[in-house]
Write a protein that holds these residues in place. Structure first.
Motif, PDB file in Angstrom:
ATOM      1  N   THR A   1      31.752 -48.931   0.549  1.00  0.00           N
ATOM      2  CA  THR A   1      31.520 -50.276   0.295  1.00  0.00           C
ATOM      3  C   THR A   1      31.316 -50.539  -1.300  1.00  0.00           C
ATOM      4  O   THR A   1      31.395 -51.457  -1.772  1.00  0.00           O
TER       5      THR A   1
ATOM      6  N   ARG B   1      28.091 -51.839  -6.106  1.00  0.00           N
ATOM      7  CA  ARG B   1      27.592 -53.066  -5.206  1.00  0.00           C
ATOM      8  C   ARG B   1      26.401 -52.548  -4.606  1.00  0.00           C
ATOM      9  O   ARG B   1      25.443 -53.426  -4.621  1.00  0.00           O
TER      10      ARG B   1
ATOM     11  N   ALA C   1      33.345 -51.540 -11.452  1.00  0.00           N
ATOM     12  CA  ALA C   1      33.754 -51.093  -9.886  1.00  0.00           C
ATOM     13  C   ALA C   1      34.553 -50.080  -9.579  1.00  0.00           C
ATOM     14  O   ALA C   1      35.656 -49.954 -10.517  1.00  0.00           O
TER      15      ALA C   1
END
Length: 399
Positions: A78, A82, A190
């Motif tokens: 994921t 995050r 990210a």
């Protein structure tokens, strides 16, 4: 992400990202240490004994006992950034909950929520570093990361007595967690690609790690270290106040010095490993010195100043251990994709020791006195020494 793209990223180290990740780790370390320095305040306000204080420290890590591997699997699927931000958010919420707690049960529950945040941050942090740090700087970057716990604990030991009460200390920590969230979102990039969630694959990855000898031994080594470290530092301010008859603020200052010595050990480990020192020898020597120093500390056979010196030695030499263990994860993971899962298992070991150390010492000390802690630390040192010596660290597998 293709292998070529991954390699291109790893040729360079993004030190701004490293700084933010280490800073987020320090915020989590502060949450661990605040319970120790606040123990005298909590005893005065809520009537705590040492057993209750031990649970307040130990329960912080209880989710990590079972959640390390699932957290590592989630990070790889994921996104590590995050998970870092979610972990910091859980810490912020838990700290606010604790600051407004009407009594011990709610305060204890708030520590569980903070512990969830601790778990997510401590699994996501190494995953981000593994993605953003060049191979040549791996040991240095992970040595810096491994400083987060002693750095956070040293800071709160020093600053904690300056707060008027423990609730104000909790509110201050909520603000720190919020600031870390902003920094993480602003600076940490990210991952460009993530593996889609497959619980069957996650279970398979977990099983592969749990049936691998070296990751299990690495987790056992970290569990023993964590037990020894928190057996002492969960109660060090109280021990120094009793041993040296000093005020709370002075005990916090001296505890900060002792805890800060751990940072020197972490950085020294990065230096020594980069020069090819044997990992098993480094670990075994550090465990044995910690065990012997623990006997002198808890049996209180010396005066106040020599006991403090032994605490500094215990902490400084002990700092060699987490940096060595964390940087060894890529050496024992059977593939790069499994590295976050191995990190999760290692953090489960760390959390196991973090629960057992304060609870065992708090309970045993309440019944048998401080001498009982000496036996606990020595047994853990001997077990860890054996585990370190039989672990195979395959340096040819550094990626």
């Amino acid at each position: 992400m293709t292998t070529a793209a991954y390699a291109a990223i790893r040729r360079h180290t993004h030190w701004g990202v490293v700084s933010v990740v280490v800073g987020a780790g320090i915020v989590t370390g502060i949450q661990v240490g605040k319970a120790a320095i606040a123990t005298p305040m909590l005893q005065a306000d809520l009537g705590f004994n040492l057993t209750a204080a031990g649970w307040l420290t130990g329960i912080f890590a209880v989710l990590g006992l079972v959640g390390g591997i699932p957290a590592g699997t989630l990070v790889s699927r994921t996104g590590d950034r995050r998970m870092l931000v979610l972990g910091l958010g859980a810490i912020a919420l838990g700290t606010v909950m604790g600051a407004t707690a009407p009594g011990y049960p709610v305060l204890l529950a708030s520590r569980v929520l903070e512990g969830l945040g601790f778990l997510l941050v401590t699994v996501a942090g190494p995953a981000i570093l593994n993605r953003m740090v060049g191979d040549g700087q791996r040991d240095i970057a992970f040595a810096l990361w491994s400083c987060f716990m002693p750095a956070g604990m040293a800071l709160v030991m020093l600053a904690g007595p300056l707060f008027g009460d423990w609730r104000t200390l909790w509110w201050g920590n909520a603000g720190l967690a919020a600031a870390a969230i902003v920094a993480g979102l602003a600076i940490v990039p990210a991952a460009t690609a993530r593996v889609s969630v497959s619980w069957r694959s996650a279970a398979s990855d977990s099983l592969r790690v749990l049936t691998s000898r070296e990751p299990i031994l690495l987790a056992a080594c970290f569990a023993s270290y964590s037990l020894m470290f928190f057996a002492l530092f969960s109660f060090l301010p109280v021990l120094l106040m009793e041993q040296m008859a000093i005020a709370h603020g002075t005990a916090g200052l001296l505890s900060s010095v002792a805890t800060g010595a751990n940072i020197i050990g972490n950085l020294a480990a990065g230096y020594l490993l980069a020069r090819g020192i044997s990992r098993p020898a480094l670990l075994a020597g550090a465990y044995l010195i910690m065990g012997l120093a623990g006997i002198g500390i808890f049996l209180q056979v010396f005066g106040g100043t020599p006991t403090l010196a032994l605490c500094i030695l215990f902490s400084g030499v002990g700092g060699l251990i987490p940096a060595t263990l964390i940087s060894s994860v890529p050496l024992v993971a059977s593939s790069a994709a499994l590295a976050p899962v191995v990190i999760g298992l290692v953090m489960q070991g760390s959390n196991l020791g973090q629960v057992i150390g304060p609870v065992a010492v708090g309970g045993a000390t309440g019944i048998y006195g401080w001498a009982a802690a000496a036996g606990i630390v020595l047994i853990a040192a001997l077990i860890a020494t054996v585990a370190a010596m039989v672990t195979n660290f395959d340096d040819s597998r550094i990626r």
